[in-house]
Structure formats: C-alpha cells, structure tokens
Design a protein around this motif. Structure first.
Motif, mmCIF file in Angstrom:
data_model
loop_
_atom_site.group_PDB
_atom_site.id
_atom_site.type_symbol
_atom_site.label_atom_id
_atom_site.label_comp_id
_atom_site.label_asym_id
_atom_site.label_seq_id
_atom_site.Cartn_x
_atom_site.Cartn_y
_atom_site.Cartn_z
ATOM 1 N N ASN A 104 -17.101 18.834 5.201
ATOM 2 C CA ASN A 104 -15.793 18.708 5.838
ATOM 3 C C ASN A 104 -15.742 17.399 6.624
ATOM 4 O O ASN A 104 -16.512 17.216 7.582
ATOM 5 C CB ASN A 104 -15.540 19.894 6.769
ATOM 6 C CG ASN A 104 -15.549 21.217 6.021
ATOM 7 O OD1 ASN A 104 -14.597 21.555 5.328
ATOM 8 N ND2 ASN A 104 -16.650 21.964 6.153
ATOM 9 N N ILE A 105 -14.845 16.498 6.213
ATOM 10 C CA ILE A 105 -14.830 15.140 6.771
ATOM 11 C C ILE A 105 -13.398 14.727 7.068
ATOM 12 O O ILE A 105 -12.507 14.852 6.210
ATOM 13 C CB ILE A 105 -15.453 14.120 5.789
ATOM 14 C CG1 ILE A 105 -16.874 14.540 5.407
ATOM 15 C CG2 ILE A 105 -15.449 12.715 6.385
ATOM 16 C CD1 ILE A 105 -17.463 13.739 4.243
ATOM 17 N N ILE A 106 -13.172 14.186 8.272
ATOM 18 C CA ILE A 106 -11.905 13.564 8.639
ATOM 19 C C ILE A 106 -12.218 12.185 9.207
ATOM 20 O O ILE A 106 -13.169 12.033 9.986
ATOM 21 C CB ILE A 106 -11.114 14.379 9.679
ATOM 22 C CG1 ILE A 106 -10.854 15.801 9.180
ATOM 23 C CG2 ILE A 106 -9.784 13.701 10.001
ATOM 24 C CD1 ILE A 106 -10.111 16.674 10.186
ATOM 25 N N THR A 107 -11.440 11.173 8.833
ATOM 26 C CA THR A 107 -11.648 9.819 9.326
ATOM 27 C C THR A 107 -10.405 9.336 10.062
ATOM 28 O O THR A 107 -9.278 9.702 9.713
ATOM 29 C CB THR A 107 -11.974 8.857 8.172
ATOM 30 O OG1 THR A 107 -10.962 8.952 7.162
ATOM 31 C CG2 THR A 107 -13.320 9.193 7.543
ATOM 32 N N TYR A 108 -10.618 8.509 11.089
ATOM 33 C CA TYR A 108 -9.547 8.069 11.975
ATOM 34 C C TYR A 108 -9.622 6.564 12.225
ATOM 35 O O TYR A 108 -10.689 5.948 12.101
ATOM 36 C CB TYR A 108 -9.678 8.733 13.352
ATOM 37 C CG TYR A 108 -9.608 10.228 13.384
ATOM 38 C CD1 TYR A 108 -8.420 10.883 13.695
ATOM 39 C CD2 TYR A 108 -10.743 11.003 13.142
ATOM 40 C CE1 TYR A 108 -8.361 12.274 13.757
ATOM 41 C CE2 TYR A 108 -10.691 12.383 13.191
ATOM 42 C CZ TYR A 108 -9.494 13.012 13.508
ATOM 43 O OH TYR A 108 -9.443 14.384 13.564
ATOM 44 N N THR A 109 -8.485 6.007 12.650
ATOM 45 C CA THR A 109 -8.465 4.661 13.220
ATOM 46 C C THR A 109 -7.564 4.658 14.442
ATOM 47 O O THR A 109 -6.714 5.552 14.604
ATOM 48 C CB THR A 109 -7.988 3.615 12.215
ATOM 49 O OG1 THR A 109 -8.259 2.303 12.743
ATOM 50 C CG2 THR A 109 -6.491 3.726 11.930
ATOM 51 N N ALA A 110 -7.739 3.653 15.309
ATOM 52 C CA ALA A 110 -6.922 3.542 16.514
ATOM 53 C C ALA A 110 -5.465 3.298 16.146
ATOM 54 O O ALA A 110 -5.157 2.570 15.193
ATOM 55 C CB ALA A 110 -7.437 2.410 17.395
ATOM 56 N N MET A 111 -4.570 3.911 16.903
ATOM 57 C CA MET A 111 -3.131 3.755 16.658
ATOM 58 C C MET A 111 -2.390 4.021 17.961
ATOM 59 O O MET A 111 -2.766 4.912 18.722
ATOM 60 C CB MET A 111 -2.673 4.740 15.576
ATOM 61 C CG MET A 111 -1.218 4.583 15.174
ATOM 62 S SD MET A 111 -0.853 2.942 14.490
ATOM 63 C CE MET A 111 -1.944 2.928 13.049
ATOM 64 N N LYS A 112 -1.337 3.254 18.219
ATOM 65 C CA LYS A 112 -0.504 3.527 19.379
ATOM 66 C C LYS A 112 0.172 4.895 19.196
ATOM 67 O O LYS A 112 0.688 5.191 18.110
ATOM 68 C CB LYS A 112 0.564 2.449 19.535
ATOM 69 C CG LYS A 112 0.024 1.079 19.909
ATOM 70 C CD LYS A 112 1.152 0.080 20.053
ATOM 71 C CE LYS A 112 0.611 -1.297 20.443
ATOM 72 N NZ LYS A 112 1.702 -2.299 20.576
ATOM 73 N N PRO A 113 0.175 5.728 20.241
ATOM 74 C CA PRO A 113 0.817 7.049 20.113
ATOM 75 C C PRO A 113 2.270 6.966 19.669
ATOM 76 O O PRO A 113 2.740 7.829 18.912
ATOM 77 C CB PRO A 113 0.697 7.630 21.530
ATOM 78 C CG PRO A 113 -0.500 6.964 22.114
ATOM 79 C CD PRO A 113 -0.495 5.564 21.546
ATOM 80 N N SER A 114 2.997 5.928 20.099
ATOM 81 C CA SER A 114 4.398 5.789 19.704
ATOM 82 C C SER A 114 4.537 5.560 18.207
ATOM 83 O O SER A 114 5.443 6.108 17.562
ATOM 84 C CB SER A 114 5.050 4.636 20.471
ATOM 85 O OG SER A 114 4.363 3.418 20.244
ATOM 86 N N LEU A 159 -12.428 1.875 15.687
ATOM 87 C CA LEU A 159 -11.432 1.556 16.702
ATOM 88 C C LEU A 159 -11.493 0.061 17.012
ATOM 89 O O LEU A 159 -12.222 -0.374 17.913
ATOM 90 C CB LEU A 159 -11.717 2.380 17.972
ATOM 91 C CG LEU A 159 -11.921 3.897 17.721
ATOM 92 C CD1 LEU A 159 -12.553 4.555 18.949
ATOM 93 C CD2 LEU A 159 -10.615 4.570 17.348
ATOM 94 N N PRO A 160 -10.747 -0.766 16.260
ATOM 95 C CA PRO A 160 -10.800 -2.221 16.460
ATOM 96 C C PRO A 160 -10.265 -2.619 17.824
ATOM 97 O O PRO A 160 -9.290 -2.053 18.317
ATOM 98 C CB PRO A 160 -9.899 -2.758 15.333
ATOM 99 C CG PRO A 160 -9.801 -1.652 14.335
ATOM 100 C CD PRO A 160 -9.884 -0.390 15.138
ATOM 101 N N ARG A 161 -10.900 -3.633 18.419
ATOM 102 C CA ARG A 161 -10.487 -4.167 19.708
ATOM 103 C C ARG A 161 -10.266 -5.663 19.539
ATOM 104 O O ARG A 161 -11.158 -6.482 19.728
ATOM 105 C CB ARG A 161 -11.540 -3.914 20.795
ATOM 106 C CG ARG A 161 -12.148 -2.522 20.809
ATOM 107 C CD ARG A 161 -11.121 -1.434 20.941
ATOM 108 N NE ARG A 161 -10.486 -1.431 22.247
ATOM 109 C CZ ARG A 161 -9.365 -0.760 22.505
ATOM 110 N NH1 ARG A 161 -8.745 -0.098 21.542
ATOM 111 N NH2 ARG A 161 -8.857 -0.785 23.719
ATOM 112 N N GLY A 162 -9.059 -6.064 19.103
ATOM 113 C CA GLY A 162 -8.784 -7.477 18.825
ATOM 114 C C GLY A 162 -9.284 -7.851 17.450
ATOM 115 O O GLY A 162 -9.658 -7.010 16.640
#
Length: 351
Positions: free
Chosen positions: A227-237, A156-159
């Motif tokens: 069982n693996i799922i990977t995510y990144t931060a994204m605006k809900p819109s 989850l990048p912050r800047g």
C-alpha cells in the motif's frame, strides 16, 4: 569490453547537465539526440564525439549502441521513447538507465525483465531525482520495519526555479489523467490530489497532496510494501481547486487543449538557471506502518532535483562501468542500497 557511455537527449536541459558534469565523474560521454543543430552545438561546447539519429531509425540506433556499455536515456516523454531504446539496448547488450518518473513507464519497462536477464543487460529506469531519493528512503524504512504494510512518501521542493521544458512537456502530455495509488499490491486510479496532509519536517509544517509519483511502481518493486501513496508540496488554496479537477479532466485530455498548454511551455526558458539550482533544496519524507499500528518515519534533505538527477545518473553509470550491476529490471535502492543517496553531494539526514 565496452567502456563508453552514450547520453541520448544530451541537447535537452537535463541531458546537457549530465553531459556538462560527466568528466567530474570520470566519464567522457558520447553526445546523442535527434536534432542535429543542438546535438552538434553541445558536442562542440564540451569537445565530445556525437551521433545524430531518431529513435525511430532502428538501424541507426542499433549501430550507435554496438560499442556502448551504458546508455543514459534523457529524452522524454518516456512513454513515447522508452520502448525503442530499451529494445535496442537488449539487442546490443547495452545497459540502460534513464531519468523517467512516470509510473506507467516503470511498469512497462518491468515487462522486459526476462529478456534483459537473458541478454545480461541491466534496465534501471528512474536513475535521477525520479526516483533515487524516495526509493532509498523507502528501502531504508523497509529494512527498519520488515513487516510494514503501508508507506507514504513525499518530496517537498524548497526553491530551485521550477521544472525544465522536458518535465513540463511530460506533464502536459498527461494532463487530465488523474492520479494513482497502490492498494493491496495493485495500482488503483484516483483523482489527482485525492488526499492531502500536513507533513512536519525540519521544524516546518508543509502541506502536501497526493500525486502519481514513480514510487507507486518502484517502491513496490524495491520493498514489496503493498500500500503506497506519494505526495508533493502544494499550496492549500491550489489543492482546494484541484479537488474539482475531475469535473474537467475530459477537457484537459483533448488534443487541442494539450497543444495550447504545450505552446505555452515552448515559450518558457528551458529550465532553471545555475543560480536557481544552487539555491534549491528538497526535503524527502517517508513513513511506514504495520498491521499493529506501529510507525517509523525518516526524512532527508537533498540538493535541487536537477542536481540530484545528473549526479545520480552519472554515479550509477560509473558503477556500471566498474562492473557493479545486476542483469534484468532493477530499482536504484534494491540494486545499490539505501546508502546510494548519501553518495550525492548535499544529502543529509533530518530529525
């Protein structure tokens, strides 16, 4: 005994960072790449030796590696460049690390495990932000819950100023190909962003969507969690729009569309400024669960992705020079332990 480190792609954004800071880690690298003007410019800027050659020139590639102990491969997209470099490293007895994050490339390089072992060569792709922090967190949680059957991992990048030219080019070359997860040990294709969730970390709730991050391959190798799922931060819109991407993936895969995207990328700056990198941070979160429904969760904060990448690649290269390596295909945490990420500046555990 070979003691030299060659940085191929040293004239790219991330390769230049690795080259610039190498001496801070006790390494004086050889600068290498295929574009003479920029390779020479980087070499002269840091007063370093250099080689100019294309990876398709097998003779020049092998000759450049004959006296090299370690290659840091920083020239992507790696689905175009990994094969040549991996095979040359095996042929010359040179250890290989790269900054790849593409699941398909990890799976491809893994096929060379037996040949690498026979040549006493280590192949360790993903020696940067892709995938050192996430791999270390996954490995740590597996140690805490040996019977884990599922893991979810998020960065989850912050800047930090966005992605480099090379990373953007890799993304453009994969446009329209969707995502993937690992189910019961096998990689399964899914739509990009097929799953979204809110993640609580460091007192914040951050929305994230599923993406085909490299841990779909590497976390399985490191932990055997099926069982693996990977995510990144994204605006809900944005996520809501991407849910319909499957309708036009066929268009994104068209060559002329990808060329339009690439031309736009070529007009951008090569990557974030030093100040942007300095101000960037990333949260890395993971959760494992077992068949009983029990869970364990952990999170860390790291520097921005590019700082993590050059530090991790150089720390791993230094370990190899000191004889700390294993032959064959390896992942960062399986080779060096979950504590590897804490050898990098700016890493701290989060509650």
């Amino acid at each position: 005994m070979k003691t030299k480190v060659l940085v191929y792609g040293a004239n790219g954004y991330t390769g230049e960072l690795i080259t610039r800071f190498a001496k801070d880690f006790g390494i004086e690298p050889i600068v290498a790449g295929r574009t003479e003007a920029t390779v020479v410019e980087v070499a002269h800027r840091y007063n370093l030796p250099y080689h100019v050659f294309s990876l398709d020139d097998t003779e020049a590639l092998v000759n450049a590696l004959k006296h090299v102990a370690v290659v840091i491969h920083a020239a992507g997209p790696f689905h175009y460049t990994a094969k040549q470099m991996v095979e040359a490293c095996i042929a010359t007895g040179t250890h290989y690390i790269d900054i790849n994050g593409d699941t398909s490339v990890f799976e491809f390089i893994k096929r060379y495990d037996a040949k690498a072992k026979a040549a006493n060569v280590m192949l360790l792709p993903g020696s940067g932000f892709d995938v050192v922090p996430t791999d270390c967190l996954a490995y740590s949680l597996k140690e805490q819950m040996p019977d884990a059957t599922h893991i979810e991992i998020a960065f989850l990048p912050r800047g930090g100023g966005g992605v480099s030219h090379g990373t953007a080019t890799t993304m453009a070359s994969k446009a329209g190909e969707g995502g993937c997860v690992r189910e019961n040990g096998s990689i399964k294709r899914t739509p990009l962003g097929h799953k979204g969730k809110w993640i609580s970390v460091n007192g914040k709730k951050i929305f994230a969507m599923s993406i085909p991050w490299g841990d779909i391959s590497t976390a399985y190798t490191s932990t055997a969690i099926p069982n693996i799922i990977t995510y990144t931060a994204m605006k809900p819109s944005v996520y809501r729009v991407l849910k319909f991407q499957f309708l036009f993936n066929w268009l994104l895969r068209m060559g002329w569309i990808r060329n339009i995207i690439q031309n736009k990328i070529n007009k951008r700056s090569t990557g974030p400024s030093d100040e942007q990198r300095k101000n960037g941070k990333t949260y890395v979160w993971a959760q494992v669960s077992n068949a009983k429904g029990e869970t364990k969760t952990a999170a860390i904060q790291t520097n921005d992705g590019y700082t993590v990448t050059y530090e991790a690649a150089l720390i791993i290269a230094r370990k190899i020079l000191n004889g700390y390596c294993k032959p064959g295909y390896q992942t960062p945490a399986a080779c060096y332990g979950a504590s590897l990420i804490f050898e990098l500046s700016g890493t701290k555990e989060l509650q």
